[in-house]
Design an enzyme around this catalytic site. Structure first.
Site, PDB file in Angstrom:
ATOM      1  N   THR A 176       9.423   4.067  -5.854  1.00 62.41           N
ATOM      2  CA  THR A 176       9.117   3.291  -7.051  1.00 62.41           C
ATOM      3  C   THR A 176      10.055   3.729  -8.165  1.00 62.41           C
ATOM      4  O   THR A 176      10.288   4.926  -8.330  1.00 62.41           O
ATOM      5  CB  THR A 176       7.660   3.559  -7.484  1.00 62.41           C
ATOM      6  OG1 THR A 176       6.815   3.142  -6.430  1.00 62.41           O
ATOM      7  CG2 THR A 176       7.299   2.817  -8.748  1.00 62.41           C
ATOM      8  N   GLY A 184       0.997   5.778  -2.389  1.00 62.70           N
ATOM      9  CA  GLY A 184       0.025   5.358  -3.394  1.00 62.70           C
ATOM     10  C   GLY A 184      -1.406   5.704  -3.033  1.00 62.70           C
ATOM     11  O   GLY A 184      -2.209   6.062  -3.905  1.00 62.70           O
ATOM     12  N   THR A 228       5.427   8.560  -8.001  1.00 56.27           N
ATOM     13  CA  THR A 228       6.026   7.831  -6.893  1.00 56.27           C
ATOM     14  C   THR A 228       5.657   8.577  -5.621  1.00 56.27           C
ATOM     15  O   THR A 228       5.433   9.788  -5.646  1.00 56.27           O
ATOM     16  CB  THR A 228       7.557   7.678  -7.077  1.00 56.27           C
ATOM     17  OG1 THR A 228       8.115   7.082  -5.905  1.00 56.27           O
ATOM     18  CG2 THR A 228       8.251   8.983  -7.364  1.00 56.27           C
ATOM     19  N   GLY A 229       5.576   7.841  -4.524  1.00 53.95           N
ATOM     20  CA  GLY A 229       5.130   8.443  -3.271  1.00 53.95           C
ATOM     21  C   GLY A 229       4.033   7.594  -2.668  1.00 53.95           C
ATOM     22  O   GLY A 229       3.869   6.425  -3.040  1.00 53.95           O
ATOM     23  N   ARG A 257      -1.973  -5.503   0.362  1.00 50.74           N
ATOM     24  CA  ARG A 257      -2.091  -4.080   0.005  1.00 50.74           C
ATOM     25  C   ARG A 257      -1.523  -3.843  -1.393  1.00 50.74           C
ATOM     26  O   ARG A 257      -0.453  -4.342  -1.746  1.00 50.74           O
ATOM     27  CB  ARG A 257      -1.329  -3.241   1.030  1.00 50.74           C
ATOM     28  CG  ARG A 257      -1.374  -1.727   0.783  1.00 50.74           C
ATOM     29  CD  ARG A 257      -0.142  -1.240   0.066  1.00 50.74           C
ATOM     30  NE  ARG A 257      -0.113   0.214  -0.059  1.00 50.74           N
ATOM     31  CZ  ARG A 257       0.719   0.867  -0.854  1.00 50.74           C
ATOM     32  NH1 ARG A 257       1.596   0.205  -1.590  1.00 50.74           N
ATOM     33  NH2 ARG A 257       0.690   2.183  -0.933  1.00 50.74           N
ATOM     34  N   VAL A 258      -2.260  -3.083  -2.195  1.00 45.28           N
ATOM     35  CA  VAL A 258      -1.791  -2.712  -3.536  1.00 45.28           C
ATOM     36  C   VAL A 258      -1.744  -1.192  -3.600  1.00 45.28           C
ATOM     37  O   VAL A 258      -2.683  -0.525  -3.172  1.00 45.28           O
ATOM     38  CB  VAL A 258      -2.747  -3.276  -4.616  1.00 45.28           C
ATOM     39  CG1 VAL A 258      -2.359  -2.776  -5.998  1.00 45.28           C
ATOM     40  CG2 VAL A 258      -2.737  -4.804  -4.581  1.00 45.28           C
ATOM     41  N   GLY A 259      -0.651  -0.661  -4.120  1.00 50.16           N
ATOM     42  CA  GLY A 259      -0.518   0.790  -4.232  1.00 50.16           C
ATOM     43  C   GLY A 259      -0.973   1.293  -5.591  1.00 50.16           C
ATOM     44  O   GLY A 259      -1.702   0.607  -6.320  1.00 50.16           O
ATOM     45  N   ASP A 260      -0.535   2.485  -5.923  1.00 52.27           N
ATOM     46  CA  ASP A 260      -0.920   3.109  -7.190  1.00 52.27           C
ATOM     47  C   ASP A 260      -0.180   2.515  -8.390  1.00 52.27           C
ATOM     48  O   ASP A 260      -0.644   2.633  -9.534  1.00 52.27           O
ATOM     49  CB  ASP A 260      -0.591   4.607  -7.149  1.00 52.27           C
ATOM     50  CG  ASP A 260       0.905   4.817  -6.911  1.00 52.27           C
ATOM     51  OD1 ASP A 260       1.416   4.339  -5.875  1.00 52.27           O
ATOM     52  OD2 ASP A 260       1.571   5.420  -7.776  1.00 52.27           O
TER      53      ASP A 260
END
Ligand code: SD4
Length: 303
Positions: A149, A203, A200-201, A177-180
């Site tokens: 990110t 989520g 970043t990484g 899918r939704v990440g952080d």
């Protein structure tokens, strides 16, 4: 004191240009937007914006967020397709009292209604990666491949902090899918009084520790940005290890209201670009918290 910091080597050109904008008196929001859109528009950066990493169905779905540390307002989009610059949609949504986080079709309609440029975000290269991944045995698809990110934190001469993040998320993620990244407190946080942070990484792991809020909270209680990033990451990693997991793949950046910055990572090499006052540089840090100033040439082949 002006300052700006961005994740990964891919942010460096935009961060250094944004630093010049800040020196010329630009507000933090404009500087952050400049740095993030620079990465979104570059197809060679395969994990953000145009040419991003497709999901399992071959669609490039983006998450992005923008937070204003002066007002604590945020805007974000999640799992949105074909918005040329997801961060611009996030910024437009910031400041609304309601409806400031839009997902999917709603985010796309919002962007169209507000005259943002739309484009097919797939490139030859992103589809080549997708075709190759679909030909592999499904159990060998780890999803965690090359997803990064762009996170940028800016501080302007008026003392305002802004956070901006943008990503196509995990490669071969499940549709929807939704990440952080668009989740306040996990992927980003900014409060003019105490500082800003972003992550970043993976989520799914970052959200378990609400890591960006945790970093800013530690700054609120007196830690400097290095201590706050290192402490927040150490705490979550230790808990994951207690639970029989590995430490995970997570990196954090933070910026304090005095322009000092910090970072932490579970990786052996996490590059970030940072500028403060008149100077700017590219750095790498590692899981032991060692930090080194590096030249671009040293990071060839690294995002
Ligand atoms: C996500 N945190 O969607 C993002 C991806 C990322 O380094 O930052 N990868 O989970």
């Amino acid at each position: 004191m002006i300052a700006i910091i961005g994740t990964w080597k891919m942010s460096s050109a935009g961060v250094f240009e944004a630093h010049d904008l800040l020196k010329g008196g630009a507000p933090a929001g404009d500087a952050v937007i400049h740095a993030v859109t620079r990465v979104e528009d570059e197809p060679a950066f395969c994990s953000v914006g145009y040419g991003g990493l497709p999901d399992r169905d071959g669609h490039v779905m983006t998450d992005a967020a923008y937070m204003d540390g002066a007002t604590l307002r945020m805007g974000a989009i999640a799992s949105a397709e074909n918005i040329k610059n997801p961060i611009l949609a996030a910024r437009l949504l910031c400041g609304r009292e309601t409806n400031c986080l839009l997902a999917g079709h709603g985010a796309e309609l919002f962007a169209i209604r507000h005259g943002l440029d739309m484009r097919d975000m797939r490139t030859e290269e992103s589809m080549r990666r997708w075709r190759q991944a679909t030909q592999e045995r499904p159990e060998r698809l780890t999803a965690y491949t090359g997803h990064d990110t762009v996170c940028v934190l800016g501080l302007d001469a008026a003392g305002h902090l802004v956070a901006g993040v943008s990503t196509s998320g995990l490669f071969m993620k499940d549709p929807g899918r939704v990440g952080d990244s668009p989740i306040i407190g996990s992927g980003f946080y900014a409060d003019d009084r105490y500082g800003a942070a972003a992550a970043t990484g993976l989520g799914e792991d970052i959200m378990r520790g609400c890591l960006s809020y945790e970093v800013v909270s530690r700054m609120k209680h007196g830690q400097n940005p290095w201590e706050a990033c290192q402490g927040a990451l150490r705490e979550l990693s230790a808990r994951k290890i207690e639970l029989g997991e590995d430490a995970g793949s997570i990196s954090l950046i933070a910026l304090a209201p005095d322009g000092s910055y910090g970072a932490a990572t579970t990786l052996s090499c996490f590059p970030f670009a940072a500028a403060r006052g008149d100077g700017h540089d590219l750095f790498v840090t590692d899981s032991h918290g060692k930090v080194r100033d590096v030249g671009e040439a040293e990071l060839i082949g690294v995002d």
